[in-house]
Design an enzyme around this catalytic site. Structure first.
Site, PDB file in Angstrom:
ATOM      1  N   LYS A 201      61.399  83.410  24.786  1.00 38.35           N
ATOM      2  CA  LYS A 201      60.362  82.968  23.930  1.00 38.35           C
ATOM      3  C   LYS A 201      59.900  84.404  23.049  1.00 38.35           C
ATOM      4  O   LYS A 201      59.048  84.958  23.718  1.00 38.35           O
ATOM      5  CB  LYS A 201      59.339  82.271  24.400  1.00 38.35           C
ATOM      6  CG  LYS A 201      58.480  81.605  23.185  1.00 38.35           C
ATOM      7  CD  LYS A 201      57.476  80.639  23.898  1.00 38.35           C
ATOM      8  CE  LYS A 201      56.669  79.805  22.668  1.00 38.35           C
ATOM      9  NZ  LYS A 201      56.314  80.292  21.654  1.00 38.35           N
TER      10      LYS A 201
ATOM     11  N   ARG B 113      58.421  82.835  13.236  1.00 39.22           N
ATOM     12  CA  ARG B 113      59.556  81.700  13.044  1.00 39.22           C
ATOM     13  C   ARG B 113      59.863  81.784  11.676  1.00 39.22           C
ATOM     14  O   ARG B 113      59.057  81.583  10.708  1.00 39.22           O
ATOM     15  CB  ARG B 113      59.127  80.416  13.697  1.00 39.22           C
ATOM     16  CG  ARG B 113      60.246  79.414  13.607  1.00 39.22           C
ATOM     17  CD  ARG B 113      60.126  78.373  14.092  1.00 39.22           C
ATOM     18  NE  ARG B 113      60.997  77.065  14.561  1.00 39.22           N
ATOM     19  CZ  ARG B 113      61.079  76.104  15.244  1.00 39.22           C
ATOM     20  NH1 ARG B 113      59.945  76.228  15.980  1.00 39.22           N
ATOM     21  NH2 ARG B 113      62.075  75.440  15.548  1.00 39.22           N
TER      22      ARG B 113
ATOM     23  N   GLU C 218      63.846  83.905  14.821  1.00 40.93           N
ATOM     24  CA  GLU C 218      62.421  84.485  14.976  1.00 40.93           C
ATOM     25  C   GLU C 218      62.637  85.788  14.465  1.00 40.93           C
ATOM     26  O   GLU C 218      63.417  86.514  14.927  1.00 40.93           O
ATOM     27  CB  GLU C 218      61.933  84.329  16.558  1.00 40.93           C
ATOM     28  CG  GLU C 218      60.609  84.911  16.775  1.00 40.93           C
ATOM     29  CD  GLU C 218      59.583  83.603  16.813  1.00 40.93           C
ATOM     30  OE1 GLU C 218      59.926  82.484  16.420  1.00 40.93           O
ATOM     31  OE2 GLU C 218      58.590  83.927  17.273  1.00 40.93           O
TER      32      GLU C 218
ATOM     33  N   ARG D 247      57.091  67.411  18.292  1.00 45.96           N
ATOM     34  CA  ARG D 247      57.160  68.090  19.519  1.00 45.96           C
ATOM     35  C   ARG D 247      57.329  67.457  20.759  1.00 45.96           C
ATOM     36  O   ARG D 247      56.963  66.071  20.743  1.00 45.96           O
ATOM     37  CB  ARG D 247      55.652  68.672  19.638  1.00 45.96           C
ATOM     38  CG  ARG D 247      55.113  69.568  20.512  1.00 45.96           C
ATOM     39  CD  ARG D 247      53.665  69.824  20.927  1.00 45.96           C
ATOM     40  NE  ARG D 247      53.254  70.433  19.715  1.00 45.96           N
ATOM     41  CZ  ARG D 247      53.575  71.779  19.397  1.00 45.96           C
ATOM     42  NH1 ARG D 247      54.031  72.638  20.355  1.00 45.96           N
ATOM     43  NH2 ARG D 247      52.615  72.271  18.330  1.00 45.96           N
TER      44      ARG D 247
ATOM     45  N   LYS E 143      58.674  74.942  26.372  1.00 45.31           N
ATOM     46  CA  LYS E 143      58.005  76.559  26.568  1.00 45.31           C
ATOM     47  C   LYS E 143      57.627  76.781  28.014  1.00 45.31           C
ATOM     48  O   LYS E 143      56.745  75.869  28.337  1.00 45.31           O
ATOM     49  CB  LYS E 143      57.239  76.993  25.279  1.00 45.31           C
ATOM     50  CG  LYS E 143      56.098  76.106  25.265  1.00 45.31           C
ATOM     51  CD  LYS E 143      55.129  76.307  23.916  1.00 45.31           C
ATOM     52  CE  LYS E 143      54.210  75.417  23.764  1.00 45.31           C
ATOM     53  NZ  LYS E 143      53.511  75.439  22.380  1.00 45.31           N
TER      54      LYS E 143
HETATM   55  P1  AMP Z   1      54.577  77.405  20.157  1.00 45.04           P
HETATM   56  O1  AMP Z   1      54.126  77.996  18.801  1.00 45.04           O
HETATM   57  O2  AMP Z   1      53.833  77.998  21.283  1.00 45.04           O
HETATM   58  O3  AMP Z   1      54.367  75.890  20.124  1.00 45.04           O
HETATM   59  O4  AMP Z   1      55.900  77.890  20.527  1.00 45.04           O
HETATM   60  C1  AMP Z   1      56.984  77.437  19.524  1.00 45.04           C
HETATM   61  C2  AMP Z   1      57.314  78.705  18.568  1.00 45.04           C
HETATM   62  O5  AMP Z   1      58.096  79.603  19.469  1.00 45.04           O
HETATM   63  C3  AMP Z   1      58.225  78.614  17.574  1.00 45.04           C
HETATM   64  O6  AMP Z   1      57.831  77.872  16.557  1.00 45.04           O
HETATM   65  C4  AMP Z   1      58.918  79.686  17.218  1.00 45.04           C
HETATM   66  O7  AMP Z   1      58.085  80.751  16.298  1.00 45.04           O
HETATM   67  C5  AMP Z   1      58.701  80.489  18.692  1.00 45.04           C
HETATM   68  N1  AMP Z   1      59.964  80.744  19.322  1.00 45.04           N
HETATM   69  C6  AMP Z   1      60.251  82.174  19.668  1.00 45.04           C
HETATM   70  N2  AMP Z   1      61.461  82.167  20.379  1.00 45.04           N
HETATM   71  C7  AMP Z   1      62.018  80.902  20.361  1.00 45.04           C
HETATM   72  C8  AMP Z   1      63.423  80.586  20.546  1.00 45.04           C
HETATM   73  N3  AMP Z   1      64.215  81.138  21.333  1.00 45.04           N
HETATM   74  N4  AMP Z   1      63.480  79.009  20.156  1.00 45.04           N
HETATM   75  C9  AMP Z   1      62.760  78.162  19.474  1.00 45.04           C
HETATM   76  N5  AMP Z   1      61.385  78.713  19.126  1.00 45.04           N
HETATM   77  C10 AMP Z   1      61.210  80.109  19.643  1.00 45.04           C
END
Ligand code: AMP
Length: 505
Positions: free
Chosen positions: A196, A201, A246, A358, A364
């Protein structure tokens, strides 16, 4: 009611009427903004008096044409021009119409009609299944258009909406997994674990020589990241594509820079040259939605990954393992953290790409940090939280002065029963209030998890928590036991042991 309303309006007004319902002057995929300040709107609303100058009723077309003109007014004299446009609009409106026009211009419609409800109404009004409406609006980025297409053309027309290059797609999102067991249980066909990455993104659209890049919120950021445009033109082996990844800002020691500093790069269109030198960017791709005429969102993730991997070299792909063994996965997780990233994403190998959703197809896995804070004020909620004091002002103790200093706000993490309980307690602790906010004697201690400590000019403390949510109320703690601004400072500094600090001089 909304479905009946949408059925009743003239077809030429459906799309504007729908935007009005969701309180947006422009569709989500449209980069334009009104850019009017609070001061301008209040000046325009003042001195209107009770009399309407115009006898003709205000039509919805007039409202949206005015918004077009307001967004077009830029540069010298634009404030005066905007003021006059808005004044004219409000003069034509009845008092109640003015109220809602003003709310829309502020982006605070607050009638409890969220996009999901409008989608349901479109489904009801058009006879198209909800899922089809949802999918079409996620792919298309303009709920107004979707309403019009659905109601005038029916499900058949809606079905034809697919990926169109240069219309940004709402990104698929992930749910937080508390444990690895959850992931393994929910992904019986296996999961891939990707870093992650701690960046921003983007989705890259390319056709021939044309490249446009959109942010997670569908804003066009092409002009602020020229080196990624160059990458898109030369390093990806397909002539037409929509791929996602990303962007990570790389600091002096090769580690990612804090998210906040990367965002500064996104916002600065004017000083790009200087910023390009200051923050080198690296792209890590992780999905392919469309390649050379083929829409891939209904394919399995494992298949999409293979296609992506065939387009770009391994250097440009998110670090990833396909693994079931908990020890191996933990080791990979630790490696991601050690390299300054947030943790892992777990993606079901057999899952399709669900735009804008979602869910459990993507999880995550993060290591969240926790702090004990004190609630010093709270704001009355709106929408689902009406009647509750629900946006809490979070503060920590300044050991030197004994004051509580604000470091953020949150309404996340509480159950309905907790909202009830806290609303009552806060009212008992009230010291004074204004229209939206009740200020209280510092007394309630809560544990919050957060993602990052950021520097912030907004608060006197100089810091703000990113993504704070309340995880529990610490009845066992008194406000003097709360965490301190001194500790926050240390935490902020500690982040740089894993990240590198952006040199601004
Ligand atoms: P969150 O913002 O905590 O909901 O997590 C989702 C975000 O993680 C995405 O919108 C991406 O910006 C980020 N992200 C980082 N690495 C990845 C990955 N390998 N696959 C998908 N999203 C990722």
């Amino acid at each position: 009611m909304i479905a009946d309303f949408l059925r009743s309006v003239d077809p030429s007004e459906i799309s504007d009427a729908t935007l009005f319902l969701v309180g947006k002057p422009f569709p989500e995929s449209d980069p334009r903004v009104l850019e009017v300040s609070y001061a301008t709107i209040s000046e325009a609303s003042r001195n209107l008096g009770q009399t309407r100058l115009s006898e003709a009723p205000l039509a919805i077309h007039d409202v949206f044409r005015t918004f077009d003109k307001v967004s077009e007014a830029t540069g010298a004299g634009s404030r005066v021009r905007k003021l006059s446009l808005i004044q004219t609009l409000l003069t034509q409106a009845s008092p109640v119409e003015s109220e809602y026009l003003v709310r829309m211009m502020f982006g605070e419609m607050r009638i409890g009609v969220v996009e999901g409800i409008v989608q349901d109404a479109i489904s009801l009004a058009s006879g198209a299944p909800k899922e089809l409406v949802r999918r079409a609006s996620m792919l298309h980025g303009d709920i107004g258009d979707i309403a019009k297409i659905a109601i005038t053309g029916g499900p058949k027309e809606l079905q034809r909406i697919g990926i169109h290059l240069f219309i940004p797609v709402k990104p698929m999102l992930a749910e937080m997994a508390e444990t690895l067991e959850t992931v393994l249980r929910e992904h019986p066909d296996g999961s891939a674990f990707e870093y992650k990455l701690d960046g921003a993104r983007i989705q890259i659209h390319k056709s021939g020589d044309k490249v446009r890049i959109y942010s997670r919120r569908l804003t066009d950021v092409t002009d602020s990241i020229g080196e990624i445009v160059a990458f898109a033109k030369t390093k990806v082996d397909a002539s037409e594509y929509l791929i996602e990844g990303e962007v990570v800002g790389i600091g002096k020691n090769g580690r990612p820079i804090p998210f906040q500093d990367l965002m500064r790069r996104f916002r600065r269109v004017h000083e790009i040259q200087a910023m390009t030198e200051r923050i080198p960017l690296k792209i890590y791709l992780f999905d392919a939605l469309y390649v050379d005429g083929r829409t891939l969102i209904d394919e399995r993730y494992s298949e999409r990954w293979e296609i992506l991997a065939s387009l770009a070299g391994e250097d440009y792909l998110a670090p990833r393992i396909v693994e079931q063994d908990k020890k191996e996965i933990s080791r990979f997780f630790d490696l991601a953290i050690k390299e300054g990233h947030e943790g892992l994403m777990a993606k079901s190998l057999s899952s399709n790409y669900s735009p804008g959703a979602r869910g459990k197809k993507w999880f995550k896995l993060k290591r969240d940090d926790k702090l004990d804070i004190v609630i010093v004020a709270a704001e009355w909620g709106s929408g689902r939280r009406v009647g509750w004091l629900s946006n809490y002002h979070l503060a920590v103790l300044d050991q030197e002065t004994g004051e509580y200093q604000m470091i953020g706000k949150t309404f996340k993490g509480l159950t309905d029963a907790e909202f009830d309980m806290i609303t009552k307690r806060l009212q008992e602790l009230k010291t004074h209030e204004d229209k939206w906010t009740v200020y209280v004697k510092p007394s309630i201690v809560a544990e919050v998890t957060y993602n990052e400590v950021q520097k912030s000019p907004r608060y006197k403390s100089g810091f703000a928590l990113r993504f704070a949510r309340i995880t529990s109320f610490r009845e066992d703690k008194s406000p003097e036991d709360a965490d301190t601004i001194q500790r926050l400072r240390q935490l902020y500094e500690k982040q740089f042991e894993k990240k590198s600090r952006l040199e601004l001089t």
